[in-house]
Design an enzyme around this catalytic site. Structure first.
Site, PDB file in Angstrom:
ATOM      1  N   CYS A 118       0.809  -1.203   0.000  1.00  0.00           N
ATOM      2  CA  CYS A 118       0.000   0.000   0.000  1.00  0.00           C
ATOM      3  C   CYS A 118       0.849   1.262   0.000  1.00  0.00           C
ATOM      4  O   CYS A 118       2.068   1.214  -0.062  1.00  0.00           O
ATOM      5  CB  CYS A 118      -0.953   0.027   1.201  1.00  0.00           C
ATOM      6  SG  CYS A 118      -0.399  -0.860   2.631  1.00  0.00           S
ATOM      7  N   GLY A 167      -1.913   0.457  -4.651  1.00  0.00           N
ATOM      8  CA  GLY A 167      -3.020  -0.312  -4.098  1.00  0.00           C
ATOM      9  C   GLY A 167      -4.336   0.106  -4.709  1.00  0.00           C
ATOM     10  O   GLY A 167      -4.657   1.295  -4.746  1.00  0.00           O
ATOM     11  N   TYR A 204      10.212  -2.115  -9.624  1.00  0.00           N
ATOM     12  CA  TYR A 204       8.825  -2.348 -10.031  1.00  0.00           C
ATOM     13  C   TYR A 204       7.795  -1.431  -9.383  1.00  0.00           C
ATOM     14  O   TYR A 204       6.921  -0.906 -10.054  1.00  0.00           O
ATOM     15  CB  TYR A 204       8.457  -3.817  -9.734  1.00  0.00           C
ATOM     16  CG  TYR A 204       7.065  -4.211 -10.155  1.00  0.00           C
ATOM     17  CD1 TYR A 204       6.785  -4.535 -11.482  1.00  0.00           C
ATOM     18  CD2 TYR A 204       6.022  -4.265  -9.241  1.00  0.00           C
ATOM     19  CE1 TYR A 204       5.511  -4.904 -11.886  1.00  0.00           C
ATOM     20  CE2 TYR A 204       4.741  -4.624  -9.634  1.00  0.00           C
ATOM     21  CZ  TYR A 204       4.490  -4.950 -10.948  1.00  0.00           C
ATOM     22  OH  TYR A 204       3.231  -5.299 -11.339  1.00  0.00           O
ATOM     23  N   ASN A 211       2.014   1.050   5.814  1.00  0.00           N
ATOM     24  CA  ASN A 211       2.522   0.412   4.605  1.00  0.00           C
ATOM     25  C   ASN A 211       3.591  -0.581   5.021  1.00  0.00           C
ATOM     26  O   ASN A 211       4.560  -0.211   5.680  1.00  0.00           O
ATOM     27  CB  ASN A 211       3.119   1.463   3.659  1.00  0.00           C
ATOM     28  CG  ASN A 211       3.915   0.831   2.526  1.00  0.00           C
ATOM     29  OD1 ASN A 211       3.585  -0.246   2.053  1.00  0.00           O
ATOM     30  ND2 ASN A 211       4.969   1.506   2.103  1.00  0.00           N
ATOM     31  N   GLY A 212       3.423  -1.852   4.654  1.00  0.00           N
ATOM     32  CA  GLY A 212       4.421  -2.850   4.990  1.00  0.00           C
ATOM     33  C   GLY A 212       3.812  -4.103   5.556  1.00  0.00           C
ATOM     34  O   GLY A 212       2.645  -4.421   5.320  1.00  0.00           O
TER      35      GLY A 212
END
Length: 469
Positions: A15, A41, A255, A115-116
């Site tokens: 995210c 996301g 990416y 996030n993570g």
């Protein structure tokens, strides 16, 4: 299950988070910033704001533009806000897991987003539940809230510090109260988080591309292990641990991030282009044209073409209107998935010896279908060049490759992968070549090496060893 039709053929980052402090119309700014980070996301999103007296929030399943309209943004009042775009890895899908979360507590209400991925979430959750905690979601994000609330007799900052020292994994957290905004990053710096200046206030983002959209000026990154607190007339910094190092996830460059973002001071497009140049040096091949798989491989394809002197062409067109689906597609549609998403340009590829540049090979299904499509369109040769090393190990820090089953290179060498995908030749950039391209020696490259920067629990190791191969 609500999902994108061909989601299982790609890798995803968990995210993106964004925060605003002391800027008018904070929720509107957050909306535009989240839209800029929609690539991180697409499952769900949300915003929590404060006017100094009360917290306001809205969240929902779907894209940012589907979830928020003028009415929802007006309801999120105040000049402080946090926002989140979600792709589920830990905890699974569903509206209860959409962030930011809001919590009511005697010591003060607060909102939280993340996030993570927390590696030891299962162990912590079980202990908290045995001690009476009741969870409202299956997300590992909620664990931090329960740890913070558990230390109600201490100051909020001290409670956060103590809680963060219990967590193992990669994370960037934002916490909002009625008068403060806390930002924090894991001690290894696995997940990115940056601070910018806007008007008389500040913004915080997973990616700097969001700063450009709203006109903010980048100041600096949040450091590994750092907690930055924004309060009235004051910005303060402290560290929750002295045991820190810089291990940014290499996949942010390969990416995940947008090409116009700068991660740890390095532009993503520039690093991808250099990876293409290095790849051309390490794995040259005689061919007619170079093409890239849209969108994250295009920079590397340009770099390969420049270094090799072989012309770059647009040989694959991406359908940008795939959107999301809330129906379970038939197997027939699944089989046509790559063709719906990517279309070869027949007049460009027919009769040509092609160098196909891609950022990575994960499961191998998409690569196999792209090679077949190019051959069906008349390509005489297809040589694959990959701008990352073979992915041989799962990730536990926020990427949805948590088992060996999802990684073709975990069980097959390069020649075997070449035969499976059907290309004429296959080469991956080396580990040293990737470091040289990005310009960093210290990164998390566990998915390529198996050397993890944090402790992994036996329960995780045992689970990911279960294989169907």
């Amino acid at each position: 299950m609500n999902q994108q039709i061909y989601q299982d053929q790609e890798i995803h980052e968990e995210c993106g988070v964004f925060g605003v402090f002391n800027v008018d119309k904070a929720s509107e700014l957050t909306y535009y910033a989240l839209h800029a980070m929609q690539h991180r996301g697409q499952e769900g999103c949300g915003i929590v704001s404060t006017d100094g007296e009360k917290l306001y929030g809205h969240r929902g399943m779907g894209l940012v533009k589907e979830t928020f309209h003028e009415q929802e943004l007006r309801a999120c009042k105040g000049n402080v806000a946090i926002g989140h775009v979600r792709y589920s890895t830990a905890g699974g899908s569903g509206p209860n897991n959409v962030q930011p979360f809001m919590f009511n507590h005697s010591t003060g209400d607060f909102g939280l987003c993340h996030n993570g991925n927390i590696v030891n979430s299962k162990q912590i959750r079980e202990k908290l539940e045995r001690n009476g905690s009741i969870f409202q979601s299956t997300s590992d994000t909620e664990i931090l809230a329960h740890l913070v609330k558990k230390n109600a007799t201490r100051s909020r900052l001290e409670s956060i510090k103590e809680a963060l020292n219990i967590l193992i994994g990669g994370f960037a957290f934002l916490i909002i109260t009625k008068d403060k905004l806390y930002t924090m990053r894991d001690k290894n710096g696995l997940r990115p988080l940056s601070i910018g200046k806007l008007q008389d206030g500040y913004v915080i983002s997973s990616e700097t591309c969001a700063f450009d959209v709203i006109g903010a000026e980048f100041i600096r990154d949040v450091l590994p292990g750092e907690i930055v607190t924004f309060s009235k007339n004051k910005v303060s910094s402290c560290f929750y641990t002295e045991d820190t190092c810089s291990k940014i996830c290499a996949m942010e460059y390969i990416y995940f991030s947008r090409p116009d973002s700068d991660i740890c001071g390095i532009n993503v497009h520039a690093s991808r282009k250099m990876a293409g140049k290095v790849l051309a040096q390490e794995a040259p091949v005689d061919a007619d044209i170079v093409i890239g798989v849209p969108d994250s491989s295009l920079s590397a394809a340009v770099g390969y073409a420049e270094e090799s002197g072989i012309p770059y062409e647009v040989g694959l067109i991406k359908n940008k209107y795939m959107g999301r689906t809330f129906i379970e597609p038939s197997q027939e549609l699944r089989d046509k998935g790559v063709r719906m998403k990517l279309s070869p340009v027949r007049s460009i590829v027919k009769g040509k010896r092609i160098i196909l540049i891609d950022d990575s090979i994960v499961r191998g299904t998409t690569s196999t279908k792209i090679v077949k499509m190019l051959r069906d369109m008349g390509a005489s040769e297809v040589h694959m060049r990959i701008a990352s090393p073979p992915m041989i190990s799962p990730c536990f820090y926020g990427v949805d490759t948590s088992t060996y089953d999802e990684l073709i290179s975990a069980f097959h060498n390069v020649e075997e992968v070449r035969k499976i995908t059907g290309c004429d030749s296959l080469a991956f950039i080396s580990m040293e070549g990737l470091k040289r391209a990005i310009g960093l020696n210290d990164m998390c490259m566990a998915c390529f090496s198996g050397n993890y920067p944090t402790e992994l629990f036996d329960s995780i190791k045992d689970a990911n060893k279960e294989t169907k191969f």
